[in-house]
Design a protein around this motif. Structure first.
Motif, PDB file in Angstrom:
ATOM      1  N   TYR A  38       5.025   1.170 -15.140  1.00 47.45           N
ATOM      2  CA  TYR A  38       4.237   1.071 -16.360  1.00 47.45           C
ATOM      3  C   TYR A  38       5.038   0.357 -17.460  1.00 47.45           C
ATOM      4  CZ  TYR A  38       0.226   4.027 -15.108  1.00 47.45           C
ATOM      5  OH  TYR A  38      -0.919   4.514 -14.554  1.00 47.45           O
ATOM      6  N   ALA A  39       6.284   0.772 -17.637  1.00 48.23           N
ATOM      7  CA  ALA A  39       7.112   0.182 -18.694  1.00 48.23           C
ATOM      8  C   ALA A  39       7.341  -1.309 -18.451  1.00 48.23           C
ATOM      9  CB  ALA A  39       8.451   0.923 -18.775  1.00 48.23           C
ATOM     10  N   ARG A  40       7.596  -1.692 -17.216  1.00 47.91           N
ATOM     11  CA  ARG A  40       7.866  -3.094 -16.901  1.00 47.91           C
ATOM     12  C   ARG A  40       6.635  -3.960 -17.159  1.00 47.91           C
ATOM     13  NH1 ARG A  40       9.569  -2.325 -12.286  1.00 47.91           N
ATOM     14  NH2 ARG A  40       7.681  -2.719 -11.087  1.00 47.91           N
ATOM     15  N   VAL A  41       5.452  -3.474 -16.730  1.00 51.43           N
ATOM     16  CA  VAL A  41       4.230  -4.264 -16.912  1.00 51.43           C
ATOM     17  C   VAL A  41       3.914  -4.460 -18.392  1.00 51.43           C
ATOM     18  CG1 VAL A  41       1.729  -4.264 -16.554  1.00 51.43           C
ATOM     19  CG2 VAL A  41       3.257  -3.612 -14.682  1.00 51.43           C
ATOM     20  N   VAL A  42       4.009  -3.395 -19.191  1.00 49.33           N
ATOM     21  CA  VAL A  42       3.729  -3.508 -20.625  1.00 49.33           C
ATOM     22  C   VAL A  42       4.762  -4.419 -21.293  1.00 49.33           C
ATOM     23  CG1 VAL A  42       3.576  -2.237 -22.799  1.00 49.33           C
ATOM     24  CG2 VAL A  42       2.547  -1.294 -20.728  1.00 49.33           C
ATOM     25  N   LYS A  43       6.023  -4.306 -20.885  1.00 51.87           N
ATOM     26  CA  LYS A  43       7.080  -5.154 -21.454  1.00 51.87           C
ATOM     27  C   LYS A  43       6.797  -6.635 -21.192  1.00 51.87           C
ATOM     28  CE  LYS A  43      12.095  -5.942 -21.093  1.00 51.87           C
ATOM     29  NZ  LYS A  43      12.087  -7.244 -20.391  1.00 51.87           N
ATOM     30  N   GLU A  44       6.412  -6.970 -19.960  1.00 53.49           N
ATOM     31  CA  GLU A  44       6.126  -8.363 -19.625  1.00 53.49           C
ATOM     32  C   GLU A  44       4.932  -8.884 -20.418  1.00 53.49           C
ATOM     33  OE1 GLU A  44       5.621  -8.200 -15.431  1.00 53.49           O
ATOM     34  OE2 GLU A  44       7.767  -8.108 -14.994  1.00 53.49           O
ATOM     35  N   TRP A  45       3.926  -8.036 -20.623  1.00 53.33           N
ATOM     36  CA  TRP A  45       2.759  -8.416 -21.413  1.00 53.33           C
ATOM     37  C   TRP A  45       3.157  -8.662 -22.876  1.00 53.33           C
ATOM     38  CZ3 TRP A  45      -1.864 -10.250 -22.081  1.00 53.33           C
ATOM     39  CH2 TRP A  45      -2.682  -9.847 -23.143  1.00 53.33           C
ATOM     40  N   MET A  46       3.971  -7.782 -23.430  1.00 50.60           N
ATOM     41  CA  MET A  46       4.426  -7.935 -24.811  1.00 50.60           C
ATOM     42  C   MET A  46       5.228  -9.231 -24.985  1.00 50.60           C
ATOM     43  SD  MET A  46       5.600  -3.992 -25.526  1.00 50.60           S
ATOM     44  CE  MET A  46       6.325  -4.377 -27.110  1.00 50.60           C
TER      45      MET A  46
ATOM     46  N   MET B 101       5.183   6.159 -22.993  1.00 53.07           N
ATOM     47  CA  MET B 101       5.924   6.482 -21.773  1.00 53.07           C
ATOM     48  C   MET B 101       6.184   7.990 -21.660  1.00 53.07           C
ATOM     49  SD  MET B 101       6.272   3.641 -20.205  1.00 53.07           S
ATOM     50  CE  MET B 101       4.842   2.905 -20.952  1.00 53.07           C
ATOM     51  N   ARG B 102       6.440   8.619 -22.808  1.00 52.80           N
ATOM     52  CA  ARG B 102       6.731  10.054 -22.780  1.00 52.80           C
ATOM     53  C   ARG B 102       5.524  10.872 -22.361  1.00 52.80           C
ATOM     54  NH1 ARG B 102       9.763   8.818 -27.540  1.00 52.80           N
ATOM     55  NH2 ARG B 102       7.977   9.426 -28.840  1.00 52.80           N
ATOM     56  N   GLU B 103       4.328  10.332 -22.583  1.00 53.93           N
ATOM     57  CA  GLU B 103       3.119  11.082 -22.250  1.00 53.93           C
ATOM     58  C   GLU B 103       2.661  10.876 -20.810  1.00 53.93           C
ATOM     59  OE1 GLU B 103      -0.031  10.490 -25.019  1.00 53.93           O
ATOM     60  OE2 GLU B 103       1.249  10.749 -26.778  1.00 53.93           O
ATOM     61  N   LEU B 104       3.242   9.920 -20.087  1.00 49.91           N
ATOM     62  CA  LEU B 104       2.791   9.624 -18.730  1.00 49.91           C
ATOM     63  C   LEU B 104       2.872  10.815 -17.776  1.00 49.91           C
ATOM     64  CD1 LEU B 104       4.104   5.997 -18.122  1.00 49.91           C
ATOM     65  CD2 LEU B 104       1.747   6.744 -18.401  1.00 49.91           C
TER      66      LEU B 104
ATOM     67  N   ALA C 185       2.251  13.774 -18.146  1.00 44.53           N
ATOM     68  CA  ALA C 185       1.158  14.722 -18.352  1.00 44.53           C
ATOM     69  C   ALA C 185      -0.204  14.037 -18.422  1.00 44.53           C
ATOM     70  CB  ALA C 185       1.384  15.510 -19.647  1.00 44.53           C
ATOM     71  N   SER C 186      -0.243  12.744 -18.106  1.00 45.01           N
ATOM     72  CA  SER C 186      -1.520  12.033 -18.211  1.00 45.01           C
ATOM     73  C   SER C 186      -1.865  11.275 -16.939  1.00 45.01           C
ATOM     74  CB  SER C 186      -1.474  11.063 -19.397  1.00 45.01           C
ATOM     75  OG  SER C 186      -0.435  10.112 -19.244  1.00 45.01           O
ATOM     76  N   GLY C 187      -1.540  11.871 -15.790  1.00 48.17           N
ATOM     77  CA  GLY C 187      -1.970  11.288 -14.527  1.00 48.17           C
ATOM     78  C   GLY C 187      -0.969  10.410 -13.824  1.00 48.17           C
ATOM     79  N   ALA C 188       0.271  10.334 -14.307  1.00 47.80           N
ATOM     80  CA  ALA C 188       1.295   9.525 -13.639  1.00 47.80           C
ATOM     81  C   ALA C 188       2.586  10.334 -13.537  1.00 47.80           C
ATOM     82  CB  ALA C 188       1.542   8.229 -14.400  1.00 47.80           C
ATOM     83  N   PRO C 189       2.648  11.328 -12.625  1.00 40.65           N
ATOM     84  CA  PRO C 189       3.816  12.219 -12.559  1.00 40.65           C
ATOM     85  C   PRO C 189       5.030  11.639 -11.842  1.00 40.65           C
ATOM     86  CG  PRO C 189       2.204  12.839 -10.906  1.00 40.65           C
ATOM     87  CD  PRO C 189       1.575  11.728 -11.699  1.00 40.65           C
ATOM     88  N   ALA C 190       4.870  10.517 -11.114  1.00 45.72           N
ATOM     89  CA  ALA C 190       5.986   9.980 -10.327  1.00 45.72           C
ATOM     90  C   ALA C 190       6.906   9.121 -11.182  1.00 45.72           C
ATOM     91  CB  ALA C 190       5.456   9.167  -9.147  1.00 45.72           C
ATOM     92  N   PRO C 191       8.220   9.351 -11.157  1.00 46.61           N
ATOM     93  CA  PRO C 191       9.159   8.512 -11.931  1.00 46.61           C
ATOM     94  C   PRO C 191       9.051   7.027 -11.618  1.00 46.61           C
ATOM     95  CG  PRO C 191      10.257  10.496 -11.167  1.00 46.61           C
ATOM     96  CD  PRO C 191       8.905  10.487 -10.516  1.00 46.61           C
TER      97      PRO C 191
END
Length: 438
Positions: A18-26, A1-4, A6-12
């Motif tokens: 991103y965090a919600r989708v990965v959390k649901e997958w986990m 999440m900290r790298e987002l 600077a890696s193509g996802a500048p919008a809060p």
């Protein structure tokens, strides 16, 4: 999440998604005894079960095909990152190689195969046709299709709704962008009506990715905003004692405002740097909210999705059963289609001839009439690259624009259509309808 950032996802907002989708997958993997960095075979089995869950599981868990595709792009990026960082050894996704081409150049890309079939682009029309656009504009003002007052509707703030609705259709601004505009950021109205589009700067603080851009608006839409600001809005905010709720944070009291900024709690700040959350806490010197749109009592009005939904529901129930659901982003799609039509048909070149004796911006007219339509549309929509604009347009039925431009050019030189071909096409369509294809 900290790298987002600077890696193509500048919008809060993207970080949260991103965090919600990965959390649901986990969470889903854990429920079925699969670890996040398990073997490829077990991860693939978990992905298959997750796809079934999202397609035919409990109602609240189901995804549409397009939503599934968007969600799967995030775990895919996550696993590629985890493998590169040494956290994972396996990726549950399967890819195929492809080559993206544009303007004679290309690059190799990997296409995720974890997708579900979606309707063809021409089947899912996501913009308003001109007649439906007019219905929507009249509906926002409480009018019937013939322009008379809709006696069965007793809405409020119709001037505000009509002005902001016209603005969204004329500029293609996103919901967040037109919701959190300040009156000081509205361009001045030209001294004379003009057919040439008027530049409308979009502040970086409210854009997606904090990218400043300049879109265009029409003279009529801009005049509507000024009328609302000078009349209805002024009457609504006069003597207002509104203050932001405590849960929003400290009130931001504005004094000595001008076109660039103002004193906010005694410190000079530019408007362009203020975020949406900060803008809704601004209190004007004369009282009331500093946002362009206000509600009764002078507080900020932000519920545009609800206004658009209720208006489209009313039109569909009272006047036109075929009228679609209108959400704020559909206005952006409508702007894109109309602008592309103008660019393809030479509308701006014709407009320049009409205003050549005025003080119209000659450089702007030259740019709009000579530059590649996709490049112009990229700038107006605020896309990073023209590839994004191309992908965006594939979801809209742009073929009709080029077809009409072609037919118009033929008519101008005396060419007519092939009657036999027209009859054959009509017969094909009739057969499809009778066979239940359409």
């Amino acid at each position: 999440m900290r790298e987002l950032p600077a890696s193509g996802a500048p919008a809060p907002s993207s970080w949260e998604n991103y965090a919600r989708v990965v959390k649901e997958w986990m969470e889903f993997l854990a429920e079925h005894g699969v670890s996040l960095f398990d073997s490829r075979e077990r991860l693939k089995a978990g992905l298959s079960r997750y796809a079934e869950h999202r397609a035919a599981g409990p109602l609240k868990a189901r995804f549409a095909a397009t939503t599934w595709g968007q969600h799967m792009s995030i775990p895919s990026k996550f696993y590629r990152w985890a493998i590169n960082e040494g956290y994972a050894e396996a990726d549950p996704f399967t890819y195929r190689a492809a080559r993206a081409l544009f303007a004679g150049t290309g690059r190799e890309v990997k296409v995720n195969l974890a997708v579900r079939r979606t309707p063809k682009p021409h089947v899912t029309i996501k913009y308003l046709e001109p007649d439906f656009t007019e219905l929507f504009r009249k509906g926002l003002r409480g009018f019937a299709p013939d322009g008379s007052q809709d006696t069965g509707f007793h809405g409020r703030e119709l001037s505000r709704n009509g002005a902001v609705g016209d603005h969204a259709l004329a500029t293609g601004m996103r919901l967040q962008e037109f919701t959190y505009l300040l009156p000081s950021e509205i361009p001045s109205l030209p001294p004379e009506p003009t057919a040439v589009p008027i530049p409308f700067p979009v502040p970086a603080g409210i854009t997606k990715g904090k990218k400043f851009r300049t879109t265009r608006t029409s003279y009529e839409a801009l005049a509507g905003l000024h009328d609302y600001f000078d009349l209805d809005r002024a009457a609504t905010t006069e003597g207002s004692l509104w203050r932001p709720p405590r849960r929003w944070g400290e009130p931001l009291m504005v004094t000595e405002p001008d076109a660039r900024g103002g004193l906010i709690n005694g410190i000079r700040r530019p408007w362009a740097l203020l975020t949406p959350a900060e803008r809704r806490r601004l209190v004007a010197p004369e009282g009331g909210s500093c946002l362009l749109a206000v509600k009764n009592g002078g507080g900020p009005f932000t519920a545009w999705a609800t206004v658009f939904e209720r208006t489209s529901d009313r039109i569909r129930a009272r006047f036109e059963p075929r009228f679609p659901h209108v959400w704020p982003h559909r206005c952006r799609h409508t702007f894109s289609m109309r602008t592309l039509e103008y660019l393809v048909t030479g509308h701006y070149r014709q407009a320049a001839k009409l205003v050549r004796d005025t003080d119209a911006d000659a450089a702007l007219v030259f740019y709009l009439s000579k530059a590649d339509p996709l490049l112009v549309l990229r700038d107006l929509l605020g896309h990073s690259t023209v590839l994004t604009t191309e992908k965006y347009l594939r979801r809209l039925d742009t073929t009709c624009i080029y077809r009409e431009a072609y037919e118009g050019a033929g008519a101008a030189v005396g060419l007519t259509g092939d009657a036999g071909a027209d009859r054959e096409a009509a017969a094909e369509l009739t057969e499809d309808i009778e066979d239940g294809v359409l």
